[in-house]
Design a protein around this motif. Structure first.
Motif, mmCIF file in Angstrom:
data_model
loop_
_atom_site.group_PDB
_atom_site.id
_atom_site.type_symbol
_atom_site.label_atom_id
_atom_site.label_comp_id
_atom_site.label_asym_id
_atom_site.label_seq_id
_atom_site.Cartn_x
_atom_site.Cartn_y
_atom_site.Cartn_z
ATOM 1 N N SER A 1 -6.385 5.288 -2.758
ATOM 2 C CA SER A 1 -5.147 4.577 -3.071
ATOM 3 C C SER A 1 -4.903 4.496 -4.574
ATOM 4 O O SER A 1 -3.776 4.668 -5.046
ATOM 5 C CB SER A 1 -5.203 3.166 -2.482
ATOM 6 O OG SER A 1 -4.138 2.371 -2.933
ATOM 7 N N PHE A 2 -5.957 4.246 -5.344
ATOM 8 C CA PHE A 2 -5.817 4.059 -6.785
ATOM 9 C C PHE A 2 -5.819 5.366 -7.560
ATOM 10 O O PHE A 2 -5.398 5.408 -8.707
ATOM 11 C CB PHE A 2 -6.933 3.162 -7.328
ATOM 12 C CG PHE A 2 -6.872 1.759 -6.795
ATOM 13 C CD1 PHE A 2 -5.655 1.104 -6.648
ATOM 14 C CD2 PHE A 2 -8.025 1.079 -6.426
ATOM 15 C CE1 PHE A 2 -5.587 -0.182 -6.152
ATOM 16 C CE2 PHE A 2 -7.970 -0.209 -5.935
ATOM 17 C CZ PHE A 2 -6.743 -0.838 -5.795
ATOM 18 N N GLY B 1 -1.682 0.647 -7.526
ATOM 19 C CA GLY B 1 -2.205 1.601 -6.543
ATOM 20 C C GLY B 1 -1.212 1.846 -5.433
ATOM 21 O O GLY B 1 -0.052 1.436 -5.505
ATOM 22 N N GLN C 1 0.827 -1.207 0.000
ATOM 23 C CA GLN C 1 0.000 0.000 0.000
ATOM 24 C C GLN C 1 0.863 1.259 0.000
ATOM 25 O O GLN C 1 0.472 2.285 -0.563
ATOM 26 C CB GLN C 1 -0.923 -0.004 1.223
ATOM 27 C CG GLN C 1 -2.068 0.985 1.158
ATOM 28 C CD GLN C 1 -3.095 0.641 0.091
ATOM 29 O OE1 GLN C 1 -3.227 -0.509 -0.287
ATOM 30 N NE2 GLN C 1 -3.808 1.620 -0.397
ATOM 31 N N PHE D 1 -9.737 2.679 -0.894
ATOM 32 C CA PHE D 1 -9.052 2.180 -2.086
ATOM 33 C C PHE D 1 -9.160 3.147 -3.254
ATOM 34 O O PHE D 1 -8.272 3.199 -4.108
ATOM 35 C CB PHE D 1 -9.566 0.789 -2.457
ATOM 36 C CG PHE D 1 -8.820 -0.302 -1.767
ATOM 37 C CD1 PHE D 1 -7.713 -0.887 -2.355
ATOM 38 C CD2 PHE D 1 -9.181 -0.725 -0.504
ATOM 39 C CE1 PHE D 1 -6.995 -1.880 -1.706
ATOM 40 C CE2 PHE D 1 -8.472 -1.713 0.154
ATOM 41 C CZ PHE D 1 -7.372 -2.287 -0.452
ATOM 42 N N TYR D 2 -10.226 3.918 -3.278
ATOM 43 C CA TYR D 2 -10.327 4.970 -4.297
ATOM 44 C C TYR D 2 -9.180 5.964 -4.111
ATOM 45 O O TYR D 2 -8.533 6.385 -5.079
ATOM 46 C CB TYR D 2 -11.671 5.689 -4.190
ATOM 47 C CG TYR D 2 -11.723 6.965 -5.001
ATOM 48 C CD1 TYR D 2 -11.851 6.924 -6.385
ATOM 49 C CD2 TYR D 2 -11.624 8.210 -4.372
ATOM 50 C CE1 TYR D 2 -11.886 8.091 -7.130
ATOM 51 C CE2 TYR D 2 -11.650 9.373 -5.111
ATOM 52 C CZ TYR D 2 -11.786 9.312 -6.487
ATOM 53 O OH TYR D 2 -11.812 10.471 -7.217
ATOM 54 N N THR E 1 -4.002 -4.223 -5.300
ATOM 55 C CA THR E 1 -3.270 -2.950 -5.268
ATOM 56 C C THR E 1 -2.040 -3.017 -6.161
ATOM 57 O O THR E 1 -1.739 -2.074 -6.896
ATOM 58 C CB THR E 1 -2.846 -2.620 -3.826
ATOM 59 O OG1 THR E 1 -3.992 -2.580 -2.980
ATOM 60 C CG2 THR E 1 -2.133 -1.271 -3.765
ATOM 61 N N LEU F 1 -6.351 -8.214 -1.433
ATOM 62 C CA LEU F 1 -6.371 -6.748 -1.548
ATOM 63 C C LEU F 1 -4.976 -6.224 -1.899
ATOM 64 O O LEU F 1 -4.839 -5.275 -2.673
ATOM 65 C CB LEU F 1 -6.860 -6.128 -0.235
ATOM 66 C CG LEU F 1 -8.337 -6.341 0.117
ATOM 67 C CD1 LEU F 1 -8.637 -5.754 1.497
ATOM 68 C CD2 LEU F 1 -9.239 -5.706 -0.927
ATOM 69 N N SER G 1 -14.056 0.930 0.267
ATOM 70 C CA SER G 1 -14.040 1.334 -1.143
ATOM 71 C C SER G 1 -13.481 2.736 -1.306
ATOM 72 O O SER G 1 -12.706 3.008 -2.236
ATOM 73 C CB SER G 1 -15.457 1.260 -1.729
ATOM 74 O OG SER G 1 -15.958 -0.057 -1.676
#
Length: 219
Positions: A211-212, A144, A24, A208-209, A139, A135, A205
């Motif tokens: 993160s990406f 990500g 991450q 992760f948004y 990533t 996960l 979510s």
């Protein structure tokens, strides 16, 4: 409680959380796999020893302190970023495990407090670890993660970005949300497990948004 089983599944939890943190925040898993494997086993023995010494209540504090020192000293990041990394891994793992526990409860597989050393507990630990690894893989595949964490020197030169502060606030809020959902599941006579899972999945979510999302000012 079987020592080999406890150490294996507990180590799997720590290892999956550490791998998630490394990916991450864009650290090399290959370069750190030996160290995080040893740390995972060590933390499992610490946890087991504290439980048998009737010091279970302080277990999370001791383990997370060791976790924090490892990230801060071995990965050579600033203290603030070490806290962010620890909080991210701890929160996401707690969120994932809460969702899995809630789904088990919805299916009637568990009721009340989960007992350490029970086969269902090991199952939940294994599933939580697998989800964390998936996960991490997602990533990695989608490129990500966050690049604002670096060596101390680079952090001092760049200063603290406002988006970093925003992310820190958000992860703290998700941590609090996860605690509140756990409290709700434990204290409510007829908790809505599916609703609890959906709320946590929305929070995950959004994380992760962030993160990406490619953001040149941070990445």
């Amino acid at each position: 409680m079987s020592l080999p089983k406890y150490i294996f599944f507990c180590s799997l939890e720590y290892l999956s959380a550490l791998i998630f943190i490394l990916i991450q925040f864009r650290f090399s898993v290959k370069e750190n796999i030996g160290k995080i494997l040893l740390l995972s086993v060590f933390l499992s023995f610490v946890s087991f020893s504290l439980i048998h010494a009737d010091l279970r209540d302080i277990g999370p504090i001791v383990q997370n302190l060791i976790f924090l020192i490892y990230i801060w000293v071995v990965l050579k990041v600033s203290f603030l970023n070490a806290v962010i990394m620890l909080l991210t891994g701890y929160t996401v793992f707690g969120l994932v495990q809460t969702c899995i526990l809630a789904l088990h409860a919805e299916a009637g597989l568990v009721s009340g407090v989960v007992v350490l050393g029970d086969n269902i507990t090991y199952q939940i630990q294994a599933l939580s670890s697998i989800v964390m690894l998936l996960l991490s893989l997602l990533t990695l595949i989608l490129n990500g993660g966050f690049s604002f964490v670096g060596i101390r020197g680079r952090i001092q030169k760049r200063g603290i970005n406002r988006k970093v502060i925003f992310y820190f606030i958000y992860i703290v809020l998700v941590f609090i949300l996860t605690l509140l959902v756990n409290l709700y599941l434990l204290t409510s006579d007829h908790p809505s497990y599916i609703l609890s899972v959906l709320v946590l999945l929305v929070a995950l979510s959004i994380l992760f948004y962030l993160s990406f999302k490619r953001d040149e000012s941070v990445d």
